[in-house]
Design an enzyme around this catalytic site. Structure first.
Site, PDB file in Angstrom:
ATOM      1  CD  GLN A 184      -3.183  -4.300   6.646  1.00  0.00           C
ATOM      2  OE1 GLN A 184      -3.265  -3.252   6.024  1.00  0.00           O
ATOM      3  NE2 GLN A 184      -3.521  -5.461   6.115  1.00  0.00           N
ATOM      4  CG  ASP A 196      -9.666  -0.697   4.623  1.00  0.00           C
ATOM      5  OD1 ASP A 196      -9.379  -0.857   3.421  1.00  0.00           O
ATOM      6  OD2 ASP A 196      -8.945  -1.092   5.557  1.00  0.00           O
ATOM      7  CE  LYS A 250      -3.713  -2.496   2.283  1.00  0.00           C
ATOM      8  NZ  LYS A 250      -4.388  -2.879   3.528  1.00  0.00           N
TER       9      LYS A 250
END
Ligand code: NAD
Length: 295
Positions: free
Chosen positions: A98, A121, A54
């Site tokens: 994460q 997200d 990322k």
């Protein structure tokens, strides 16, 4: 018959070049560089790889990105207070935690602490709910589709595969892949079935699929006799075999002989997931700036 390979890596590059880079330049002309913050708790090796990918992708397209790393034994309150300060930070437009988190963390509490406007997200309940109801609240807040299913939807659209009226079977019902995938394709007027680990006789469902999306995490779960001739097969699975090889959930060689389209692993859905995270971050920056009247 040999299936046409849907090249996720090439499509992701195309989206970065034709959509993301011009949008980022447009924001930069207004003095804004979109910023993404990634919170990482503990030392999960797979997470390190994903976060590295990322960060690299952000650098390549010109996004500001920062990682906030915490030891596995950090108090949850410390992570929460970092999220709160990032919510207020005008240089940061997207925040992600994460996953997976170490088991003692209350994942929901952390995800709900992220401002829905910065939830790139798409895991905040506000954004999850927006997959079910057509419009959210008064329309003043942002809505971000979760990156992996969003990437799959974009792969289908890019490949000009019709969705409306098609029989879609989604194998895997997690909150981050299967469930939002099913809702997103339902919203595109597909007829959707969701299968999971308790489904009896998986093949009787998969054989009906015009579009089969698999995200179960089981190598070779889908073999050729389970697939309708001419189907579109999207393999979300990522599995590391004992010999170090990375494979999906589909017997690629066998199913390629029967399907019309298929995604490879690696190089299919994975690059799209990362690209959709950046698409959401740029969209977040645009919406935050528009709301502030600066854009
Ligand atoms: P998860 O473990 O949370 O969920 C797995 C789902 O698959 C569950 O609903 C479970 O019931 C179902 N399942 C498991 N075994 C099954 C079986 N034998 N038959 C039918 N259903 C079965 O996993 P997840 O986070 O949703 O991830 C799924 C897979 O997708 C993993 O391999 C993961 O690495 C991969 N993944 C890939 C990307 C990407 O960008 N390509 C992103 C996220 C996850």
């Amino acid at each position: 018959m040999s299936a046409k390979i849907i090249d996720g890596k090439a499509i992701a590059k195309q989206i970065r070049d034709s959509e993301l880079k011009p949008d980022i330049l447009g924001l930069q002309a207004h003095g804004i560089t979109p910023g993404l913050a990634v919170l990482v708790v503990g030392n999960d090796p797979a997470s390190k790889v994903y976060v590295g990918q990322k960060m690299k992708a952000c650098r390549e397209v010109g996004l500001h990105s920062e990682t906030h790393e915490f030891a596995a034994d950090v108090p949850q309150a410390d992570v929460l207070s970092r999220i709160e300060s990032l919510n207020r930070d005008p240089r940061i437009h997207g925040i992600i935690v994460q996953l997976p988190l170490p088991p003692r963390f209350d994942m929901r509490a952390l995800l709900e602490a992220i401002s829905p406007d910065k939830d790139v997200d798409g895991f905040h309940l506000y954004n999850v709910g927006a997959l079910v109801v057509e419009t959210a609240d008064d329309g003043t807040k942002s809505v971000f589709p979760p990156c992996t299913p969003y990437g799959v939807q974009r792969l289908l659209e890019y490949s000009e595969i019709p969705i409306e009226g098609q029989n879609v079977v989604v194998v895997g019902a997690s909150n981050i892949v299967g469930k939002p995938m099913a809702l997103m394709l339902l919203r595109k007027n597909a007829t959707v079935s969701i299968c999971h680990v308790k489904t009896r006789d998986l093949a009787q469902f998969t054989i009906l699929a015009d579009i089969l999306v698999i995200g179960a995490g089981v190598p070779n779960l889908i073999v050729a006799p389970m697939v309708k001739r001419g189907a579109v097969v999207i393999d979300v699975g990522i599995n590391r075999l004992d010999n170090g090889k990375l494979v999906g959930d589909v017997d690629f060689a066998g199913v390629s002989e029967k399907a019309a389209y298929i995604t490879p692993v690696p190089g299919g859905v994975g690059p799209m997931t990362v690209t959709m995270l950046m698409v959401n971050t740029v969209a977040a920056a645009q919406r935050q700036m528009a709301r502030a009247g600066n854009f």
